[in-house]
Motif scaffolding. Structure first.
Motif, PDB file in Angstrom:
ATOM      1  N   GLN A 256       0.857  -1.184   0.000  1.00  0.00           N
ATOM      2  CA  GLN A 256       0.000   0.000   0.000  1.00  0.00           C
ATOM      3  C   GLN A 256       0.896   1.236   0.000  1.00  0.00           C
ATOM      4  OE1 GLN A 256      -2.781  -0.192   3.271  1.00  0.00           O
ATOM      5  NE2 GLN A 256      -4.332  -1.148   1.989  1.00  0.00           N
ATOM      6  N   VAL A 257       0.776   2.049  -1.027  1.00  0.00           N
ATOM      7  CA  VAL A 257       1.588   3.255  -1.150  1.00  0.00           C
ATOM      8  C   VAL A 257       0.718   4.466  -0.797  1.00  0.00           C
ATOM      9  CG1 VAL A 257       3.005   4.652  -2.698  1.00  0.00           C
ATOM     10  CG2 VAL A 257       2.936   2.160  -2.978  1.00  0.00           C
ATOM     11  N   HIS A 258       1.115   5.190   0.259  1.00  0.00           N
ATOM     12  CA  HIS A 258       0.377   6.389   0.675  1.00  0.00           C
ATOM     13  C   HIS A 258       0.979   7.592  -0.059  1.00  0.00           C
ATOM     14  CE1 HIS A 258      -1.885   4.553   4.083  1.00  0.00           C
ATOM     15  NE2 HIS A 258      -0.890   3.666   3.966  1.00  0.00           N
ATOM     16  N   MET A 259       0.196   8.198  -0.958  1.00  0.00           N
ATOM     17  CA  MET A 259       0.664   9.335  -1.753  1.00  0.00           C
ATOM     18  C   MET A 259       0.590  10.634  -0.940  1.00  0.00           C
ATOM     19  SD  MET A 259       1.078   7.459  -4.454  1.00  0.00           S
ATOM     20  CE  MET A 259       1.224   8.435  -5.947  1.00  0.00           C
ATOM     21  N   THR A 260       1.325  11.628  -1.379  1.00  0.00           N
ATOM     22  CA  THR A 260       1.345  12.899  -0.652  1.00  0.00           C
ATOM     23  C   THR A 260      -0.006  13.629  -0.708  1.00  0.00           C
ATOM     24  OG1 THR A 260       2.274  13.909  -2.655  1.00  0.00           O
ATOM     25  CG2 THR A 260       3.837  13.310  -0.911  1.00  0.00           C
TER      26      THR A 260
ATOM     27  N   LYS B 110      -2.588   3.828  -2.972  1.00  0.00           N
ATOM     28  CA  LYS B 110      -2.565   2.952  -4.138  1.00  0.00           C
ATOM     29  C   LYS B 110      -2.006   1.585  -3.741  1.00  0.00           C
ATOM     30  CE  LYS B 110      -2.182   6.330  -7.892  1.00  0.00           C
ATOM     31  NZ  LYS B 110      -1.403   6.747  -9.070  1.00  0.00           N
ATOM     32  N   GLN B 111      -2.558   0.550  -4.378  1.00  0.00           N
ATOM     33  CA  GLN B 111      -2.049  -0.817  -4.157  1.00  0.00           C
ATOM     34  C   GLN B 111      -1.134  -1.198  -5.308  1.00  0.00           C
ATOM     35  OE1 GLN B 111      -5.232  -3.572  -3.342  1.00  0.00           O
ATOM     36  NE2 GLN B 111      -5.179  -3.037  -1.184  1.00  0.00           N
ATOM     37  N   VAL B 112       0.077  -1.626  -4.959  1.00  0.00           N
ATOM     38  CA  VAL B 112       1.084  -1.961  -5.991  1.00  0.00           C
ATOM     39  C   VAL B 112       1.487  -3.415  -5.797  1.00  0.00           C
ATOM     40  CG1 VAL B 112       3.354  -1.397  -6.917  1.00  0.00           C
ATOM     41  CG2 VAL B 112       1.927   0.403  -5.969  1.00  0.00           C
TER      42      VAL B 112
END
Length: 270
Positions: free
Chosen positions: A259-263, A268-270
């Motif tokens: 799980q990538v937490h954007m600024t 987003k799931q990668v």
């Protein structure tokens, strides 16, 4: 784990202590473990040995006397639970079903609620223990039906079947299983790619936790990105591909979803 799932569903549990013919069998300890770990009274356990034929009649009698008789769910039309399925070369996907309400017979239309697919029933039958054709299945009976379904993905274990003209409510407890570990599976010989795809589709029939999608690699060519419940599940699937389908495969190093937490606050799931 399975016992706890059964207890949550308020199912009747018949404990059986098996292999009592072995020289190192410790029956009192097994009864104590039943009570300590699962909170099941030790004296309710049946003692059995399939090899010696001990306790077989007791088990069959216990099923008759301890299991409650099936009751209709009192909905206005057909309602059945899909509990397994397998692939037949001539009949397509064979669906194993328990009829909760109404009756299932050849020639009738049925709808798979979670798939949203409506099909015509071609054949209905039961097992004794080999399959045999019947006119219909009624309340409380288990059996199978075929409906010219060619794609295994269209059948989900735990799905509800019903009459499309007068749909019954879906049976509770259905859950879409989400994979946790992912790995790429490629054929050693690139010409076997289609065979690999068909083999995994057949495997998925009685293993609904397995998911897959196509992917390609510059080094390995075309393959499938598969999702598994865990590392053990991944090993079992790979071993079944080798043993049951004679597939020579290469598997990439397993990974998980990140799980990538954007600024900007999105995830987003990668």
């Amino acid at each position: 784990a399975n016992v706890h799932l059964a207890m949550k569903q308020n199912l009747t549990i018949i404990p059986i202590i098996n292999k009592i013919d072995l020289p190192h069998a410790n029956i009192p300890m097994a009864k104590q473990q039943l009570e300590d770990i699962l909170a099941i009274p030790g004296e309710s356990a049946l003692l059995a040995s399939a090899k010696e034929g001990i306790g077989i009649e007791d088990i069959l009698e216990a099923i008759v006397h301890r299991m409650p008789a099936p009751k209709p769910t009192n909905v206005p039309s057909l309602q059945g639970l899909i509990f397994d399925s397998f692939f037949d070369t001539y009949k397509g996907v064979v669906i194993l079903v328990r009829v909760m309400n109404g009756e299932l017979k050849a020639g009738s239309q049925v709808k798979l609620l979670h798939s949203g697919k409506t099909v015509e029933v071609k054949e209905v039958g039961s097992f004794r223990p080999k399959p045999y054709v019947r006119d219909k299945l009624t309340v409380g009976e288990t059996g199978y039906f075929t409906a010219n379904i060619k794609t295994p993905r269209e059948v989900k274990v735990g799905d509800t079947i019903t009459d499309p003209r007068q749909p019954a409510p879906e049976l509770p407890g259905f859950q879409e299983i989400h994979p946790m570990v992912f790995s790429g599976i490629y054929p050693i010989n690139t010409a076997d790619y289609e065979g690999l795809k068909v083999s995994i589709a057949k495997l998925q029939l009685n293993d609904s936790a397995l998911t897959y999608q196509t992917e390609s690699s510059a080094a390995l060519g075309f393959g499938l990105r598969c999702g598994f419940l865990g590392l053990l599940h991944m090993e079992i699937v790979q071993e079944r591909l080798r043993r049951e389908f004679d597939m020579d495969i290469i598997a990439t190093y397993p990974s998980v979803v990140y799980q990538v937490h954007m600024t900007d606050g999105t995830v987003k799931q990668v």
